[in-house]
Design a protein around this motif. Sequence first.
Motif, short mmCIF file in Angstrom:
data_model
loop_
_atom_site.label_atom_id
_atom_site.label_comp_id
_atom_site.label_asym_id
_atom_site.label_seq_id
_atom_site.Cartn_x
_atom_site.Cartn_y
_atom_site.Cartn_z
N PHE A 1 0.88 -1.17 0.00
CA PHE A 1 0.00 0.00 0.00
C PHE A 1 0.91 1.22 0.00
CE2 PHE A 1 -2.08 3.52 2.07
CZ PHE A 1 -3.37 3.50 1.58
N SER A 2 0.77 2.08 -1.02
CA SER A 2 1.64 3.25 -1.15
C SER A 2 0.82 4.52 -1.11
CB SER A 2 2.42 3.19 -2.47
OG SER A 2 3.13 1.98 -2.59
N MET A 3 1.40 5.54 -0.50
CA MET A 3 0.73 6.83 -0.38
C MET A 3 1.62 7.93 -0.94
SD MET A 3 1.44 9.59 1.82
CE MET A 3 0.61 11.15 2.14
N ARG A 4 0.98 8.90 -1.60
CA ARG A 4 1.69 10.10 -2.04
C ARG A 4 0.80 11.30 -1.78
NH1 ARG A 4 3.56 11.10 -8.21
NH2 ARG A 4 1.30 11.25 -8.47
N GLY A 5 1.32 12.29 -1.09
CA GLY A 5 0.52 13.47 -0.76
C GLY A 5 0.46 14.46 -1.89
N ALA A 6 -0.34 15.51 -1.70
CA ALA A 6 -0.45 16.58 -2.69
C ALA A 6 0.85 17.38 -2.72
CB ALA A 6 -1.63 17.48 -2.34
N LYS A 7 1.31 17.71 -3.93
CA LYS A 7 2.57 18.43 -4.09
C LYS A 7 2.57 19.16 -5.43
CE LYS A 7 5.15 14.50 -6.06
NZ LYS A 7 5.63 15.16 -7.30
N PRO A 8 3.53 20.06 -5.66
CA PRO A 8 3.63 20.73 -6.97
C PRO A 8 3.87 19.70 -8.07
CG PRO A 8 4.97 21.86 -5.34
CD PRO A 8 4.53 20.57 -4.71
N THR A 9 3.23 19.91 -9.21
CA THR A 9 3.41 18.98 -10.33
C THR A 9 3.83 19.76 -11.57
OG1 THR A 9 0.99 19.04 -10.63
CG2 THR A 9 1.92 17.16 -9.46
N ASP A 10 2.90 20.16 -12.40
CA ASP A 10 3.23 20.80 -13.67
C ASP A 10 3.45 22.30 -13.46
OD1 ASP A 10 3.47 21.70 -16.23
OD2 ASP A 10 1.46 21.13 -16.87
N ALA A 11 4.72 22.73 -13.51
CA ALA A 11 5.04 24.13 -13.25
C ALA A 11 4.53 25.05 -14.34
CB ALA A 11 6.56 24.30 -13.09
N SER A 12 4.31 24.55 -15.56
CA SER A 12 3.84 25.41 -16.64
C SER A 12 2.43 25.93 -16.37
CB SER A 12 3.87 24.66 -17.97
OG SER A 12 2.87 23.67 -18.04
N LEU A 13 1.66 25.25 -15.52
CA LEU A 13 0.31 25.71 -15.20
C LEU A 13 0.30 26.88 -14.22
CD1 LEU A 13 -1.68 22.35 -14.86
CD2 LEU A 13 -1.50 23.88 -16.83
N LEU A 14 1.48 27.28 -13.73
CA LEU A 14 1.54 28.41 -12.81
C LEU A 14 1.10 29.71 -13.48
CD1 LEU A 14 4.93 27.75 -10.99
CD2 LEU A 14 2.64 27.42 -10.05
N TYR A 15 1.28 29.79 -14.81
CA TYR A 15 0.94 31.04 -15.49
C TYR A 15 -0.56 31.27 -15.57
CZ TYR A 15 -0.65 28.57 -19.66
OH TYR A 15 -1.33 27.78 -20.53
N SER A 16 -1.35 30.19 -15.47
CA SER A 16 -2.77 30.27 -15.77
C SER A 16 -3.61 30.39 -14.50
CB SER A 16 -3.22 29.04 -16.56
OG SER A 16 -4.62 29.05 -16.77
N VAL A 17 -4.38 31.48 -14.41
CA VAL A 17 -5.32 31.60 -13.31
C VAL A 17 -6.56 30.75 -13.56
CG1 VAL A 17 -4.58 33.86 -12.52
CG2 VAL A 17 -6.26 33.69 -14.37
N ASP A 18 -6.71 30.27 -14.80
CA ASP A 18 -7.85 29.42 -15.13
C ASP A 18 -7.62 27.98 -14.71
OD1 ASP A 18 -9.08 31.62 -16.35
OD2 ASP A 18 -7.96 31.26 -18.19
N ALA A 19 -6.38 27.61 -14.45
CA ALA A 19 -6.08 26.27 -13.94
C ALA A 19 -6.27 26.30 -12.43
CB ALA A 19 -4.66 25.86 -14.32
N ASN A 20 -7.46 25.99 -12.00
CA ASN A 20 -7.82 26.11 -10.59
C ASN A 20 -7.33 24.89 -9.80
OD1 ASN A 20 -8.94 27.20 -8.32
ND2 ASN A 20 -11.07 26.82 -8.89
N ILE A 21 -7.34 25.00 -8.49
CA ILE A 21 -6.88 23.92 -7.61
C ILE A 21 -7.91 23.70 -6.51
CG2 ILE A 21 -5.06 23.17 -6.02
CD1 ILE A 21 -3.11 24.93 -7.57
N ASP A 22 -8.34 22.48 -6.38
CA ASP A 22 -9.28 22.11 -5.32
C ASP A 22 -8.64 22.43 -3.96
OD1 ASP A 22 -10.93 20.78 -3.47
OD2 ASP A 22 -11.41 19.20 -4.89
N LYS A 23 -9.40 23.08 -3.08
CA LYS A 23 -8.84 23.47 -1.79
C LYS A 23 -8.78 22.31 -0.79
CE LYS A 23 -13.28 25.18 0.02
NZ LYS A 23 -14.00 26.36 0.57
N ASN A 24 -9.38 21.16 -1.16
CA ASN A 24 -9.41 20.01 -0.25
C ASN A 24 -8.78 18.77 -0.90
OD1 ASN A 24 -10.86 21.33 1.94
ND2 ASN A 24 -12.67 21.26 0.60
#
Length: 752
Positions: A506-529
Motif C-alpha cells: 500500500f503506497s501513499m503520495r501526498g499533494a505536491k507541486p506537479t506541472d510548473a507550466s500551469l503556474l501562469y494560468s489563473v484558469d487552472a484552478n486547484i481544489d482546496k481540499n
Amino acid sequence: MKSTSRHTKTVKHAVLFLGISMALSHTLLAEEASKDTTKPESFKHKMHTLKAIDTVGVRVHTGTFENTLTIGDKFLGNTQASNIRDITQADSSLEVGGGSQIASKLYIRGLEEQMLNVSVDGITQGGNAFHHQGSINLNPAIIKSITIQKGYASPESGPGALVGSMKVETKNAFDMLRGSKKKYGAILDLGAFSNFGLDGSAAVYGILGKDANSFLGKTGVMVYYSKQYMPYYRAGSTIYGRSDFVKPSDRNEKVQSSKNNSDNVVAKITTELNEANSLEFTYNFMTSNTITPFAANVFIPTENPLYNNDLFNNQGSFKYEYNTEKFKANWNTYYSQKKLFLYPLAGDDSDPSTVVSSSSPEAMEEAKDHDDEVRPLNIAVQTAGSDLVFTNTFGKNDSLFKYGLNYQLIYQSLRNDFRTDPHGHTVEEAAGFTNRGREYANIIGGFVSLDYHLLDSLSFQAGSRYDFYNYVDKFNQVHNTNNISPSVALVYTPIDPLDIKLSYAFSMRGAKPTDASLLYSVDANIDKNLKSEQAQNTELDINYQSDHFNLRGSLYYQTIHNFINSYFNTDPEDEHAFLKTNMPGYVEILGYEVAGKVMYGGFSASLGASQQFPFYKGVYGITDSFELGAFTGATLTLNLNYDIKDWGLSFGWLSRVVLTTGEFSAYNLYFNTTENYQKFGYDTHNLYINYTPPKHDNLTLRLAFTNIINRLYINPASPRKEVFANPKDSDEASYPIYEPGFNAKFSISYKI
C-alpha cells in the motif's frame, strides 16, 4: 466498435493463459550489471554485506524485490544508447513515448515517470517543468547502473514512490579504472549517426593517495564532458498494419521537432578515508536546446506555433557512508535546479532553420493579456533534500533491518510576468484568488523495513513508510496530507533454482507541486481540499534460474485511488478551464510480464512479453492522461547475442513488437466521459556489432543499425487523446510525433 464485455473476456483469457503458462516477469538485462559494477580492490572489503539485485545466471534469493530490473553499462555501451528510449528498449514492460528527445517520457507498466520516485546519484528528480516534456534527462555513456522497481518500491526508496522507483548511478574514477593497474587514465568517444547528427564524450580520471590509511585517504577524481548535436531526424517509410493513422506524404520527411543540441558535464570526487568511512561529491550540469511545437509531443494542425526550448539543469549531491561488517550508515544531501525557457517563434514550420523569435515586448504584452500557451515562459523547478539510512545485518543468513529519515523540498516558480487576477470565464470557485506564480512543498518522512530469513527456504519481508506533505499552492491554499505506506512479502524457495514470491504493498503520495507550466494560468484552478493519492499492488512473482535456462514473470493487480488530475476540464466549451482535483473513481490495472532466456557458450537468446489492462469506473480502457499513464497493446521483445571472445567480436539483435489494440470505448479523465479509442502498434528491429581487438583492448569500435526496416510509426505511449483533443473534435485535432526511421550509428572509443 467492440463492447466492454468482449474486452473483459479478452482480459480473462489473458489471465488464463498466464496461469497455464506459469511464469511471469521482466526482461533480463542484469547480467551486464553484475559484471560491470564491480568496485576497485580497495572497496571490495565493503561489498561483502551487499546482495545482488537481479543477476542473470546466478540464483536469486537475496531478499530483494523480484519486480526489480537492473540495466548495466555493458548493455548501454554495446547498443550505443544515447537517450532514455535506447536505455529501456529491451524490456517489454518499459515504453518511451514522445517522439522528440525533450518530450520523451518513460512509462513503466503503462504508468508515467511522474508516478515514481526517480533519483540520479541520490538526487531526487522532484517536480515537473512542463507536462509535454519528460523529466528524466540522462547521458547513458556515464551511467554505471539503473535499478527500476515496478509496481511498488521498497520503503528506503523515499517519498513519492507511488507505483515504483528508478535509481540511476553514474561512474566515478574507481569505476573507470576497474581492471587496470594504472592510477590515472582518459577515454575519448566519437560517434556519428546517419539520421542525423554527431556525438562525442571525453573523460579524465585518476586516483590520489596510496591507500585508505593515508592522511587524506584514497581519492578518485573524474571530470566528464559529452556533446550531442542532432539538427533533425527523418521519419520512416514502411508502415506497420493499418496505414490510415499516418499521412503517406510524411514518409521519410524531416520531423519538425527533432532538433536536439545538448551538453553534459559531470564531476566526481570519491574518497575512502579509511576502511569504514567514505565520501563522494557529485556535480552535474546539463543543457539542451530544441525547437518544437508548444505541445512538444503533439502536433495541433489548426494552431501549431513553434517554440524554442532551452533547458538548463544544475544538480549536486554529497554522500557519506560508514560501513562495517554488521552495520552501515548512509547520509545523502542534494540540490537540483532546473530552468526551462520557452519562446514562441515565427517562420516556416516545415524548416526550423527559418524560424525567428516573436518574443518582442509588444508580443509578450499581448501574450500576457491573452494568458494562454502562445506566450513565453521562464520556469524554474528547484529540489533539495537529505536522506539518512541505517542498515543492520544479523543472523546466520544475514537478515537485514533498515530504518531512516527523509526530507525533501520542492519549489516551482515563474520568473517572467504572468497574470495574477482571474479572467471572467474562470470557474466560480476561483473568484477572489490571486495567482502568486509559485508553489512549494515540504515532505518529511521515515521508514523501517525487515528482511528476515525464517527458514533456509522461506524469507519474510515487511516494511512501512510514513510521510507528511505540506503543500502551499499558487493561490496560497495550504494542503496538509499524510499517510503510511506498508508492504509485506513472502519468498519461498522449494528447490534451489526456483523462487516464488507473493507480495502486497500500500503506497501513499501526498499533494505536491506537479506541472510548473500551469503556474501562469489563473484558469487552472486547484481544489482546496486535495487528498493523498493511494495505490495498492498485489503481485505474484516466479523465478527459475539454472546455468543455461532462466524463466521468470509477474502477475499483478493494482489500484490507484484519489489520483490527482491537474487537467480535469470543468467546461467542455473552454479547453483551458482545468481543475487540479482528486478523481472520484479509482483506476484498476491487471497486468502480466513473462520472460525466458537460454544461454550456451557465447550465445544467449531471450524472449519477453507484457501487457496491462486498465479500468476506470468499471470501463475497460483509459485514454492517455498526463501524469498518470498511456496504455498500449501487448509488447513482445526478442534479444539475441553472440560473443566470439577470442576475436573480440560481439553481435546483438533486438526486436520490439507492440500490437495494435482493438477499437473500444475508453474513459477520458479530462472530460469525464467515454469515447472511441484505439492504439496502433509498431515493430522495430536493431542490429549491433562491437569489436575490441584482443591485443589492443583499449580500443573499441561499435556499429549499430536501428529500425532496420525503416518503420514509419507513432509510439503508442505518446498521447493520442491528450487534453486538447476534445471529444467534440475529430481524431485529427491532435496527433503525436513520428519516431526516428532507419539509423546507422558508428562510434570509436579509445582509452589511455
